[in-house]
Design a protein around this motif. Sequence first.
Motif, short mmCIF file in Angstrom:
data_model
loop_
_atom_site.label_atom_id
_atom_site.label_comp_id
_atom_site.label_asym_id
_atom_site.label_seq_id
_atom_site.Cartn_x
_atom_site.Cartn_y
_atom_site.Cartn_z
N LEU A 1 -1.29 17.34 0.97
CA LEU A 1 -0.89 18.72 1.20
C LEU A 1 -0.38 19.41 -0.07
N ARG A 2 0.42 18.70 -0.88
CA ARG A 2 1.02 19.32 -2.06
C ARG A 2 0.08 19.45 -3.23
N SER A 3 -0.75 18.44 -3.44
CA SER A 3 -1.50 18.38 -4.69
C SER A 3 -3.01 18.44 -4.53
N ASN B 1 -7.72 17.44 0.51
CA ASN B 1 -9.00 16.78 0.23
C ASN B 1 -8.73 15.30 -0.05
N PRO B 2 -9.02 14.41 0.91
CA PRO B 2 -8.69 12.99 0.74
C PRO B 2 -9.47 12.29 -0.37
N SER B 3 -10.54 12.88 -0.87
CA SER B 3 -11.29 12.22 -1.94
C SER B 3 -10.49 12.15 -3.24
N TYR B 4 -9.41 12.93 -3.35
CA TYR B 4 -8.57 12.89 -4.54
C TYR B 4 -7.46 11.84 -4.44
N LEU B 5 -7.26 11.28 -3.27
CA LEU B 5 -6.19 10.31 -3.05
C LEU B 5 -6.68 8.94 -3.53
N LEU B 6 -6.27 8.57 -4.75
CA LEU B 6 -6.87 7.42 -5.42
C LEU B 6 -6.00 6.19 -5.54
N ASP B 7 -4.73 6.30 -5.31
CA ASP B 7 -3.87 5.16 -5.61
C ASP B 7 -3.18 4.59 -4.37
N ILE B 8 -3.91 4.54 -3.27
CA ILE B 8 -3.36 3.93 -2.06
C ILE B 8 -3.14 2.44 -2.29
N ASN C 1 9.58 15.64 -6.34
CA ASN C 1 9.71 16.56 -5.21
C ASN C 1 10.11 17.96 -5.67
N ALA C 2 10.94 18.04 -6.70
CA ALA C 2 11.33 19.34 -7.23
C ALA C 2 10.12 20.07 -7.82
N LYS C 3 9.20 19.31 -8.41
CA LYS C 3 7.97 19.91 -8.94
C LYS C 3 6.98 20.24 -7.83
N MET D 1 0.86 -1.18 0.00
CA MET D 1 0.00 0.00 0.00
C MET D 1 0.89 1.23 0.00
N LYS D 2 0.36 2.33 -0.51
CA LYS D 2 1.11 3.59 -0.48
C LYS D 2 1.40 3.95 0.97
N ARG D 3 2.62 4.39 1.24
CA ARG D 3 3.02 4.73 2.60
C ARG D 3 2.25 5.94 3.12
N HIS D 4 2.05 5.98 4.44
CA HIS D 4 1.31 7.08 5.05
C HIS D 4 1.94 8.44 4.76
N GLY D 5 3.26 8.51 4.86
CA GLY D 5 3.95 9.77 4.62
C GLY D 5 3.71 10.31 3.23
N ARG D 6 3.72 9.41 2.23
CA ARG D 6 3.47 9.86 0.85
C ARG D 6 2.02 10.28 0.67
N CYS D 7 1.09 9.61 1.33
CA CYS D 7 -0.32 10.01 1.27
C CYS D 7 -0.48 11.43 1.80
N ILE D 8 0.14 11.71 2.92
CA ILE D 8 0.04 13.05 3.51
C ILE D 8 0.69 14.08 2.60
N GLU D 9 1.86 13.75 2.02
CA GLU D 9 2.51 14.64 1.05
C GLU D 9 1.57 15.00 -0.08
N LYS D 10 0.93 13.98 -0.68
CA LYS D 10 0.03 14.22 -1.80
C LYS D 10 -1.15 15.08 -1.38
#
Length: 167
Positions: A53-55, A59-66, A163-165, A42-51
Amino acid sequence: SSGLFRGYPAEGQGCGQNPLYLKWCDVRHERAKSRYVQWPAMKRHGRCIEKLLRSYNNNPSYLLDISRGCIVFENLNDLTLCLQTIVADDNVRVERVKNRMSPNYIAETTGGYRDVCIKLRVVNMQATSLGAETHVCEVQLILKTFADAKTADVHQRYVRARNAKGT
């Protein structure tokens, strides 16, 4: 299906330089072989939080690829057949297809990497009974030549570019 999954060597077999692939038809018919498949994490928690906040403006409804997976193919015809099978499956609702195999796709944005990325939901009775019919999963369909090139070093370069983006 002629789809392949990355695998671990069986006990007593050495680790070669080339990735090991297992045929889905073999794994499906011989359950013992499934323990050698490298099932994706599964996608790591830290990366989920990054996405979030950054992208996704938190809004967690956009987090689709866990939950995600990858099917590897020797050729484009087999990859296309798999895509057609997934799209036609009544147990699946395809939400989005990103075709990075298209000649119109600008491959430089992904360092030349190409795949077909499907966002889908399982909508059968079992998924509904579990309350999972709204969960969106990601399935990557990829040619073996690109799968072979996916190394830890290549992934680290991708992470640095992402990350640079700021995405």
